[in-house]
Design a protein around this motif. Structure first.
Motif, mmCIF file in Angstrom:
data_model
loop_
_atom_site.group_PDB
_atom_site.id
_atom_site.type_symbol
_atom_site.label_atom_id
_atom_site.label_comp_id
_atom_site.label_asym_id
_atom_site.label_seq_id
_atom_site.Cartn_x
_atom_site.Cartn_y
_atom_site.Cartn_z
ATOM 1 N N GLY A 100 42.999 -18.280 15.415
ATOM 2 C CA GLY A 100 43.225 -19.726 15.474
ATOM 3 C C GLY A 100 43.466 -20.426 14.517
ATOM 4 O O GLY A 100 44.360 -21.437 14.276
ATOM 5 N N PHE B 189 47.442 -23.377 22.294
ATOM 6 C CA PHE B 189 46.282 -23.842 22.064
ATOM 7 C C PHE B 189 45.919 -24.912 22.859
ATOM 8 O O PHE B 189 44.510 -24.955 23.006
ATOM 9 C CB PHE B 189 46.598 -24.713 20.498
ATOM 10 C CG PHE B 189 46.682 -23.666 19.361
ATOM 11 C CD1 PHE B 189 45.502 -23.327 18.827
ATOM 12 C CD2 PHE B 189 47.729 -23.504 18.496
ATOM 13 C CE1 PHE B 189 45.449 -22.624 17.589
ATOM 14 C CE2 PHE B 189 47.696 -22.860 17.496
ATOM 15 C CZ PHE B 189 46.599 -22.316 17.064
ATOM 16 N N ASP B 190 46.529 -25.443 23.582
ATOM 17 C CA ASP B 190 45.951 -26.439 24.470
ATOM 18 C C ASP B 190 45.339 -25.986 25.788
ATOM 19 O O ASP B 190 44.317 -26.233 26.221
ATOM 20 C CB ASP B 190 47.412 -27.254 25.114
ATOM 21 C CG ASP B 190 46.903 -28.395 25.954
ATOM 22 O OD1 ASP B 190 46.245 -29.209 25.446
ATOM 23 O OD2 ASP B 190 47.477 -28.698 27.073
ATOM 24 N N LYS C 91 41.622 -24.231 24.313
ATOM 25 C CA LYS C 91 40.683 -24.985 23.483
ATOM 26 C C LYS C 91 39.329 -25.129 24.396
ATOM 27 O O LYS C 91 39.357 -24.875 25.431
ATOM 28 C CB LYS C 91 41.013 -26.331 23.403
ATOM 29 C CG LYS C 91 41.585 -27.259 24.737
ATOM 30 C CD LYS C 91 41.964 -28.594 24.280
ATOM 31 C CE LYS C 91 42.219 -29.513 25.471
ATOM 32 N NZ LYS C 91 43.313 -29.028 26.359
ATOM 33 N N GLY D 24 34.154 -30.374 21.150
ATOM 34 C CA GLY D 24 35.458 -30.155 21.030
ATOM 35 C C GLY D 24 36.521 -30.684 20.614
ATOM 36 O O GLY D 24 36.185 -32.250 20.451
ATOM 37 N N PRO D 25 37.971 -30.325 20.662
ATOM 38 C CA PRO D 25 38.181 -29.007 20.885
ATOM 39 C C PRO D 25 37.925 -28.099 19.675
ATOM 40 O O PRO D 25 37.920 -28.192 18.625
ATOM 41 C CB PRO D 25 39.707 -29.011 21.253
ATOM 42 C CG PRO D 25 40.167 -30.170 20.202
ATOM 43 C CD PRO D 25 38.879 -31.464 20.059
ATOM 44 N N TRP E 182 38.472 -23.813 18.628
ATOM 45 C CA TRP E 182 39.146 -22.397 19.126
ATOM 46 C C TRP E 182 38.400 -21.397 18.095
ATOM 47 O O TRP E 182 38.013 -21.687 17.018
ATOM 48 C CB TRP E 182 40.555 -22.709 18.660
ATOM 49 C CG TRP E 182 41.360 -23.489 19.343
ATOM 50 C CD1 TRP E 182 41.961 -23.283 20.436
ATOM 51 C CD2 TRP E 182 41.598 -24.955 19.144
ATOM 52 N NE1 TRP E 182 42.779 -24.406 20.944
ATOM 53 C CE2 TRP E 182 42.198 -25.378 20.081
ATOM 54 C CE3 TRP E 182 41.048 -25.934 18.312
ATOM 55 C CZ2 TRP E 182 42.981 -26.785 20.273
ATOM 56 C CZ3 TRP E 182 41.476 -27.357 18.371
ATOM 57 C CH2 TRP E 182 42.219 -27.639 19.183
ATOM 58 N N ASN F 82 37.497 -26.551 14.537
ATOM 59 C CA ASN F 82 38.623 -27.508 15.359
ATOM 60 C C ASN F 82 39.809 -27.029 14.750
ATOM 61 O O ASN F 82 40.752 -28.047 14.164
ATOM 62 C CB ASN F 82 38.155 -28.734 15.253
ATOM 63 C CG ASN F 82 37.938 -29.192 13.661
ATOM 64 O OD1 ASN F 82 37.695 -28.464 12.919
ATOM 65 N ND2 ASN F 82 38.285 -30.596 13.457
ATOM 66 N N GLU G 232 43.108 -29.121 16.015
ATOM 67 C CA GLU G 232 42.962 -30.341 16.527
ATOM 68 C C GLU G 232 44.006 -31.711 15.925
ATOM 69 O O GLU G 232 44.476 -32.000 16.825
ATOM 70 C CB GLU G 232 41.359 -30.987 16.230
ATOM 71 C CG GLU G 232 41.065 -32.382 16.640
ATOM 72 C CD GLU G 232 39.854 -32.993 16.605
ATOM 73 O OE1 GLU G 232 39.275 -33.976 17.147
ATOM 74 O OE2 GLU G 232 38.836 -31.961 15.681
#
Length: 368
Positions: free
Chosen positions: A244, A275-276, A279, A308-309, A311, A351, A354
């Motif tokens: 990530g 990534f989306d 998350k 969040g988000p 990873w 994050n 983010e």
């Protein structure tokens, strides 16, 4: 009253400094005398790099530079050195094993020297900078990647290394040189041309190492095999996985490319999609006081409806779920399952993407 010549010289220097940069005498004294850390030294206002403290640190940087142009890692360049320590560093300059781009080494020193040279026009800083650039250009593999150490150190150090922003840190510097960004215009045309060639090759290997799962592009591992580009293992707790942190840095680099090719656009969009889709929401990372440990604290993941988000630093290649691996090399599903020393000593979940998803990518997408 007797006037000390050294005081007179110092006062004149401060006055000139203030006149040149439009600051008060008090501010000039502060700039000349304030001691700061190596991390802080890299983030000062432009005027500070002409100060005595800035040049003292720059002279340290020159002492720590090895004859091949590179530096060792994890050194506080801002420390005040004794005469004996300086002599020892001069004697070690011919030692090359251990010069590296890991943990910010070499490219951060070069960024600093460029700022110092721009502020002072001292040739010694320019020459050291150019030697360092030559080191980075020589260290690059023919396929475009950079190893963690150069000369090559056997083991996982030979891998193409994205870990801790190593390769991307180098490419950001070389791109600034190639594009003649302010602060790097002093670099000669020959090196600028070589820098452009290096980042072109670097881009090729970035695209080639992006991991495919079931035929779909995802993100990158922290390090890739230098020959077949496959995700590779480093230390016991750094298994082949999807990273990530490192991947967010790679995408941020790609977003800055002018006139991106369709292949680059696809790479960016695929990574952002990964990534989306992966998350972690509803959780947050917190530090708690815990006197049962020597450190007196611990890092834990807690449930939070607004969290969040997040990873994983490491994510399972197939599932995309965060994995947590301690020094035993065994994959666990939760941060709490690995030893406390690793929980506080290594950032396994954060994050990382983010800003990428919230601001950087949407701004890029408006253009393309």
């Amino acid at each position: 009253m007797m006037i000390d010549k050294n005081d007179l010289k110092r006062g004149l220097k401060i006055a000139i400094f203030g006149i040149c940069f439009g600051i008060t005498a008090q501010q000039a004294v502060f700039a000349q005398s304030k001691e700061i850390s190596w991390g802080q030294a890299q983030q000062q206002d432009k005027e500070w790099y002409a100060s005595g403290e800035a040049q003292r640190i720059a002279d340290n940087v020159l002492l720590y530079q090895h004859n091949n142009g590179g530096w060792y890692k994890n050194i506080n360049m801002a420390d005040k050195l004794t005469s004996a320590e300086k002599d020892k560093l001069r004697a070690q300059k011919s030692e090359e094993v251990g010069t590296t781009i890991d943990n910010g080494a070499t490219h951060t020193q070069l960024n600093y020297l460029a700022k110092i040279y721009s502020a002072t026009s001292e040739e010694k800083y320019k020459n050291a900078f150019l030697d360092g650039v030559d080191y980075l250009l020589e260290a690059q593999y023919e396929n475009g990647g950079w190893p963690q150490f150069y000369p090559i150190k056997e083991g996982y150090y030979e891998h193409i290394t994205y870990n801790d922003g190593a390769m991307i840190g180098v490419m950001n510097l070389l791109r600034d040189i190639a594009k003649e960004k302010p602060g790097y215009t002093f670099v000669d045309a020959k090196r600028k041309k070589k820098a452009q060639k290096a980042i072109n090759k670097g881009l090729e290997v970035i695209l080639a190492t992006q991991v495919k799962v079931d035929g779909n592009l995802t993100i990158w591992c922290a390090q890739h095999d230098k020959d077949d580009f496959s995700p590779a293992k480093a230390r016991a707790y750094e298994l082949p996985s999807l990273s990530g942190k490192e991947s967010a840095g790679i995408v941020e680099y790609l977003l800055k490319l002018k006139k991106p090719s369709e292949e680059v656009k696809k790479s960016i969009r695929s990574a952002v999609q990964w990534f989306d889709e992966h998350k972690v929401m509803g959780e947050k990372v917190v530090w708690i006081k815990d006197t049962s440990y020597v450190e007196g604290h611990d890092r834990v993941v807690v449930q939070d409806s607004d969290g969040g988000p997040l990873w994983g630093r490491f994510n399972d290649i197939k599932t995309g779920k965060p994995i947590f691996v301690g020094r035993d090399g065994i994959i666990k599903s939760h941060l709490a399952d690995i030893e406390q020393e690793r929980r506080v000593g290594y950032n396994y979940i954060d994050n990382y993407a983010e800003e990428l998803l919230k601001r950087e990518y949407p701004e890029w997408e408006k253009k393309y």
